[in-house]
Write a protein that holds these residues in place. Structure first.
Motif, PDB file in Angstrom:
ATOM      1  N   GLU A 196      88.460  95.007  39.898  1.00 57.54           N
ATOM      2  CA  GLU A 196      88.969  94.203  40.997  1.00 57.54           C
ATOM      3  C   GLU A 196      88.406  94.718  42.317  1.00 57.54           C
ATOM      4  O   GLU A 196      88.262  95.929  42.501  1.00 57.54           O
ATOM      5  CB  GLU A 196      90.498  94.320  40.997  1.00 57.54           C
ATOM      6  CG  GLU A 196      91.216  93.451  41.986  1.00 57.54           C
ATOM      7  CD  GLU A 196      92.721  93.625  41.870  1.00 57.54           C
ATOM      8  OE1 GLU A 196      93.426  93.228  42.816  1.00 57.54           O
ATOM      9  OE2 GLU A 196      93.194  94.170  40.856  1.00 57.54           O
ATOM     10  N   PHE A 197      88.059  93.813  43.227  1.00 59.33           N
ATOM     11  CA  PHE A 197      87.628  94.187  44.569  1.00 59.33           C
ATOM     12  C   PHE A 197      88.417  93.347  45.582  1.00 59.33           C
ATOM     13  O   PHE A 197      88.618  92.147  45.370  1.00 59.33           O
ATOM     14  CB  PHE A 197      86.126  93.930  44.771  1.00 59.33           C
ATOM     15  CG  PHE A 197      85.242  94.835  43.977  1.00 59.33           C
ATOM     16  CD1 PHE A 197      84.913  96.097  44.436  1.00 59.33           C
ATOM     17  CD2 PHE A 197      84.732  94.425  42.743  1.00 59.33           C
ATOM     18  CE1 PHE A 197      84.108  96.947  43.696  1.00 59.33           C
ATOM     19  CE2 PHE A 197      83.932  95.268  41.998  1.00 59.33           C
ATOM     20  CZ  PHE A 197      83.610  96.527  42.472  1.00 59.33           C
ATOM     21  N   PRO A 198      88.863  93.958  46.689  1.00 57.39           N
ATOM     22  CA  PRO A 198      89.546  93.171  47.718  1.00 57.39           C
ATOM     23  C   PRO A 198      88.596  92.131  48.320  1.00 57.39           C
ATOM     24  O   PRO A 198      87.435  92.428  48.612  1.00 57.39           O
ATOM     25  CB  PRO A 198      89.930  94.216  48.772  1.00 57.39           C
ATOM     26  CG  PRO A 198      89.875  95.532  48.058  1.00 57.39           C
ATOM     27  CD  PRO A 198      88.803  95.390  47.027  1.00 57.39           C
ATOM     28  N   ILE A 199      89.119  90.928  48.501  1.00 56.97           N
ATOM     29  CA  ILE A 199      88.319  89.808  49.026  1.00 56.97           C
ATOM     30  C   ILE A 199      89.106  89.147  50.148  1.00 56.97           C
ATOM     31  O   ILE A 199      90.315  88.921  50.022  1.00 56.97           O
ATOM     32  CB  ILE A 199      88.039  88.755  47.933  1.00 56.97           C
ATOM     33  CG1 ILE A 199      87.410  89.397  46.691  1.00 56.97           C
ATOM     34  CG2 ILE A 199      87.136  87.642  48.467  1.00 56.97           C
ATOM     35  CD1 ILE A 199      87.365  88.472  45.478  1.00 56.97           C
ATOM     36  N   MET A 200      88.428  88.829  51.240  1.00 59.15           N
ATOM     37  CA  MET A 200      89.083  88.071  52.299  1.00 59.15           C
ATOM     38  C   MET A 200      88.039  87.380  53.171  1.00 59.15           C
ATOM     39  O   MET A 200      86.891  87.825  53.250  1.00 59.15           O
ATOM     40  CB  MET A 200      89.972  88.973  53.156  1.00 59.15           C
ATOM     41  CG  MET A 200      89.255  89.980  54.021  1.00 59.15           C
ATOM     42  SD  MET A 200      90.404  91.112  54.891  1.00 59.15           S
ATOM     43  CE  MET A 200      91.315  89.971  55.929  1.00 59.15           C
ATOM     44  N   PRO A 201      88.388  86.262  53.799  1.00 60.18           N
ATOM     45  CA  PRO A 201      87.478  85.612  54.735  1.00 60.18           C
ATOM     46  C   PRO A 201      87.401  86.381  56.045  1.00 60.18           C
ATOM     47  O   PRO A 201      88.323  87.127  56.393  1.00 60.18           O
ATOM     48  CB  PRO A 201      88.099  84.226  54.938  1.00 60.18           C
ATOM     49  CG  PRO A 201      89.552  84.424  54.663  1.00 60.18           C
ATOM     50  CD  PRO A 201      89.654  85.519  53.638  1.00 60.18           C
ATOM     51  N   LEU A 202      86.304  86.209  56.765  1.00 61.13           N
ATOM     52  CA  LEU A 202      86.134  86.907  58.048  1.00 61.13           C
ATOM     53  C   LEU A 202      86.891  86.236  59.182  1.00 61.13           C
ATOM     54  O   LEU A 202      87.200  86.878  60.189  1.00 61.13           O
ATOM     55  CB  LEU A 202      84.648  86.973  58.414  1.00 61.13           C
ATOM     56  CG  LEU A 202      83.706  87.705  57.466  1.00 61.13           C
ATOM     57  CD1 LEU A 202      82.333  87.820  58.099  1.00 61.13           C
ATOM     58  CD2 LEU A 202      84.248  89.078  57.104  1.00 61.13           C
ATOM     59  N   THR A 203      87.172  84.955  59.022  1.00 59.03           N
ATOM     60  CA  THR A 203      87.759  84.172  60.116  1.00 59.03           C
ATOM     61  C   THR A 203      88.935  83.343  59.589  1.00 59.03           C
ATOM     62  O   THR A 203      89.274  83.414  58.403  1.00 59.03           O
ATOM     63  CB  THR A 203      86.716  83.229  60.725  1.00 59.03           C
ATOM     64  OG1 THR A 203      86.165  82.405  59.681  1.00 59.03           O
ATOM     65  CG2 THR A 203      85.576  84.010  61.369  1.00 59.03           C
ATOM     66  N   HIS A 204      89.540  82.568  60.478  1.00 57.33           N
ATOM     67  CA  HIS A 204      90.656  81.669  60.153  1.00 57.33           C
ATOM     68  C   HIS A 204      91.910  82.436  59.725  1.00 57.33           C
ATOM     69  O   HIS A 204      92.797  81.870  59.085  1.00 57.33           O
ATOM     70  CB  HIS A 204      90.277  80.680  59.036  1.00 57.33           C
ATOM     71  CG  HIS A 204      89.220  79.702  59.415  1.00 57.33           C
ATOM     72  ND1 HIS A 204      87.895  80.057  59.524  1.00 57.33           N
ATOM     73  CD2 HIS A 204      89.286  78.376  59.703  1.00 57.33           C
ATOM     74  CE1 HIS A 204      87.187  79.001  59.860  1.00 57.33           C
ATOM     75  NE2 HIS A 204      88.003  77.972  59.979  1.00 57.33           N
ATOM     76  N   LEU A 205      92.007  83.707  60.085  1.00 55.31           N
ATOM     77  CA  LEU A 205      93.106  84.518  59.592  1.00 55.31           C
ATOM     78  C   LEU A 205      94.412  84.257  60.335  1.00 55.31           C
ATOM     79  O   LEU A 205      95.446  84.858  60.016  1.00 55.31           O
ATOM     80  CB  LEU A 205      92.730  85.997  59.656  1.00 55.31           C
ATOM     81  CG  LEU A 205      91.543  86.364  58.754  1.00 55.31           C
ATOM     82  CD1 LEU A 205      91.135  87.812  58.968  1.00 55.31           C
ATOM     83  CD2 LEU A 205      91.872  86.106  57.294  1.00 55.31           C
ATOM     84  N   ASP A 206      94.386  83.363  61.308  1.00 57.41           N
ATOM     85  CA  ASP A 206      95.613  82.919  61.964  1.00 57.41           C
ATOM     86  C   ASP A 206      96.148  81.642  61.329  1.00 57.41           C
ATOM     87  O   ASP A 206      97.168  81.105  61.761  1.00 57.41           O
ATOM     88  CB  ASP A 206      95.374  82.695  63.455  1.00 57.41           C
ATOM     89  CG  ASP A 206      94.253  81.695  63.725  1.00 57.41           C
ATOM     90  OD1 ASP A 206      93.456  81.404  62.795  1.00 57.41           O
ATOM     91  OD2 ASP A 206      94.161  81.196  64.859  1.00 57.41           O
TER      92      ASP A 206
END
Length: 598
Positions: free
Chosen positions: A456-466
């Motif tokens: 498993e690896f942590p995944i997240m988008p760079l933007t739109h986090l609001d």
């Protein structure tokens, strides 16, 4: 706001500010700003950002943990550490690591001849070099030469034959003997995915009988004073500390026994690696804190030394994953959302549509917040019925297309109404509504441990986090292999944003990829490494340097032993100059896709 588990795996290395993920250091630049800076220099495809300050942080943390424990328990031995080169040998990683470790006498561990050459070339004189793994006469001879250079070298014996070879090289070369260590095959094994590294059936180490035979041979040839270390490794990324405590007791008793047999220069126990790295974005898997790890090592060895009446040993560790993992972040652009074609403009409605199609139209037009969930379920049921009708020949291809488009736009509209907080309802129906995100990278090249061992690896988008992400996401790479996918898992649900890629770019980041992924990556479909960038901070300003572009197609072909001159000649002889020049241009670019948002 969904923080993608950054409070679990992030270790305060990254933070969310407004709508972006940022580096929690100095002026706290956003990862998105770094991506834009690199792409403005016309580097496309996936990007691998390396953060040397995080390497330095981990080395400092490791030494601080053990220094704290040594002071806490008034421990008489010293703490030492080496980095196992197998974890990451690449120069853009290794050079900053060596620089960061200079003030700590942080050394290197080599498991092959090539790694030993790296260690004796770049390791600081006086910092330890340990040599593990199976060795032949050449490798042992190289170790003797490293000793002559002034390096603090320890050859860890894996079998009696290696000691025989050491004696042979000593006699023939007339060089000074390096330090000798013994790899122990302990009864106690580790925990987690790599538990098989330890235990009585492990690949490496000497049994009790072999330890005694080795000791007798050292004594017989009058080189017992060269024995300075015993070594064990019970597994990488230990999620529980209990197996380590058992292994420490076992190795401590062996250490004391050898001391009493006459190994007067034996002064160190190398506990291998094992410090866990938190990869999960959903719940903590580590059942101990880092200071507890160090305290238990020091306390256990002190107690055994006191009990057995021997001096407290120096402590060595070879924790590579802990040092390397957090220092690299892979960032890839999203090329396509596969429901993007499902829009009202794609409908091909007829004057007379099948009744179920008309009902789907009504579901879409009449939906409100109160009916959203019910209508979403109804639309999925209608789609299944219409697909069966298509198989039976009762509706045509246009009807099928309309059914698919209408169902998708009903689902999108329902999600926008629902304002789902806990995602439980989405999880129940995720197989019907998940979005496929096509990413411009290769899982086999950049995340081989996901493909190989389901890491498993942590995944997240760079933007739109609001904004609240509402699309249950399945990730596809660009290889022509069905294994090139990170499927949606309702137990570890990844939700992303519904974006219009014709109007904006959307990037995903994979964290904790600094350990093993670089060097294990394979050229499946002949995709090479991502473009690499070292991110450094100078006087509170961030700078991207040592940019290593992803390999050109022609270079990859040459690396796998094709005659590239012959390839060019064959193409040139079969094409006019205009078209050959086009192909030559493409040969000198990388294999990743060049499309909108690439």
């Amino acid at each position: 706001m969904n923080n993608y588990g950054i409070d679990i795996w992030g270790d305060d290395n990254f933070i969310i500010q407004k709508d972006k993920v940022c580096i929690n250091y100095k002026n706290k630049p956003s990862l998105y700003s770094l991506v834009k800076e690199i792409r403005n220099q016309d580097f496309k495809g996936p990007l691998l950002f390396r953060f040397p300050h995080l390497i330095e942080k981990q080395i400092s943390t490791l030494f601080s943990l053990f220094d704290n424990a040594i002071k806490e328990y008034d421990y008489k031995g010293s703490f030492n550490a080496v980095f196992p080169l197998k974890v990451n040998q690449l120069p853009n990683f290794l050079h900053p690591l060596i620089e960061a470790g200079k003030n700590y006498a942080y050394g290197l561990e080599a498991g092959s001849k090539a790694e030993l050459f790296l260690a004796m070339t770049y390791n600081k004189i006086g910092a330890p070099i340990t040599i593990n793994g199976f060795k032949d006469k050449e490798m042992i001879h190289i170790a003797f030469i490293a000793k002559k250079m002034g390096h603090n070298v320890t050859i860890t014996i894996e079998g009696l034959n290696e000691l025989e070879t050491i004696l042979e090289v000593k006699k023939e070369s007339k060089l000074e003997l390096p330090n000798i260590g013994l790899r122990l095959r302990l009864f106690n094994a580790g925990s987690g995915a790599w538990a098989k590294s330890g235990g009585i059936d492990s690949k490496f180490g000497l049994s009790s009988t072999e330890i005694l035979e080795t000791f007798d041979m050292l004594k017989k040839h009058n080189i017992i004073d060269a024995l300075t270390m015993i070594h064990f490794h019970i597994g990488s990324a230990l999620n529980s500390i209990q197996p380590l405590k058992k292994a420490l007791k076992e190795s401590g008793h062996i250490y004391a026994a050898l001391k009493k047999l006459g190994a007067k220069n034996l002064k160190a126990i190398n506990i291998g690696g094992g410090l866990n790295v938190e990869y999960s974005a959903y719940k903590r898997t580590t059942q101990y804190n880092l200071q507890e790890f160090a305290n238990d090592v020091v306390f256990t060895l002190k107690n055994i030394a006191k009990q057995k009446g021997v001096e407290e040993p120096d402590i060595f560790t070879e924790s590579g994953r802990f040092i390397a993992a957090s220092s690299c972040v892979l960032i890839t652009p999203v090329l396509e959302l596969f429901s993007a074609e499902y829009d009202k403009k794609n409908l091909r409605l007829k004057k007379m549509n099948p009744p179920l199609i008309e009902e789907l139209i009504e579901l879409y037009e009449d939906m409100n917040k109160k009916t959203a969930l019910e209508f979403m379920h109804d639309s999925i049921d209608h789609l299944e019925s219409l697909l069966k009708l298509f198989d039976l020949g009762y509706i045509d291809l246009e009807d099928r297309s309309n059914a698919e488009v209408l169902t998708q736009i009903v689902i999108k509209k329902a999600i926008s109404f629902l304002e789902i907080n806990d995602y439980d309802e989405l999880k129940r129906i995720d197989s019907k509504i998940q979005e496929k995100y096509l990413l411009n990278f290769s899982i086999f090249q950049s995340l081989p441990d996901f493909w190989g061992i389901n890491q498993e690896f942590p995944i997240m988008p760079l933007t739109h986090l609001d904004k609240k992400p509402t699309r249950s996401a399945s990730l596809w790479d660009i290889t022509c292999d069905s294994d090139g996918e990170i499927p949606f898992d309702s137990n570890k649900a990844l939700y992303l944003h519904n974006v219009d890629l014709s109007k904006e770019e959307y990037f995903l980041a994979f964290f904790n990829v600094g350990a093993y992924q670089d060097i294990l990556g394979m050229r499946h479909n002949l995709f090479s490494h991502p473009t690499e960038i070292n991110v450094v901070f100078k006087e509170d300003k961030v700078k991207c340097e040592k940019i290593l572009e992803s390999q050109k197609i022609i270079d990859i072909l040459e690396d796998i032993d094709y005659d590239t001159i012959k390839i060019k000649n064959i193409l040139k002889n079969q094409l006019d100059d205009t078209h050959y020049n086009i192909l030559e241009k493409y040969l000198n670019e990388n294999s990743y896709l060049k499309t909108t948002g690439s």
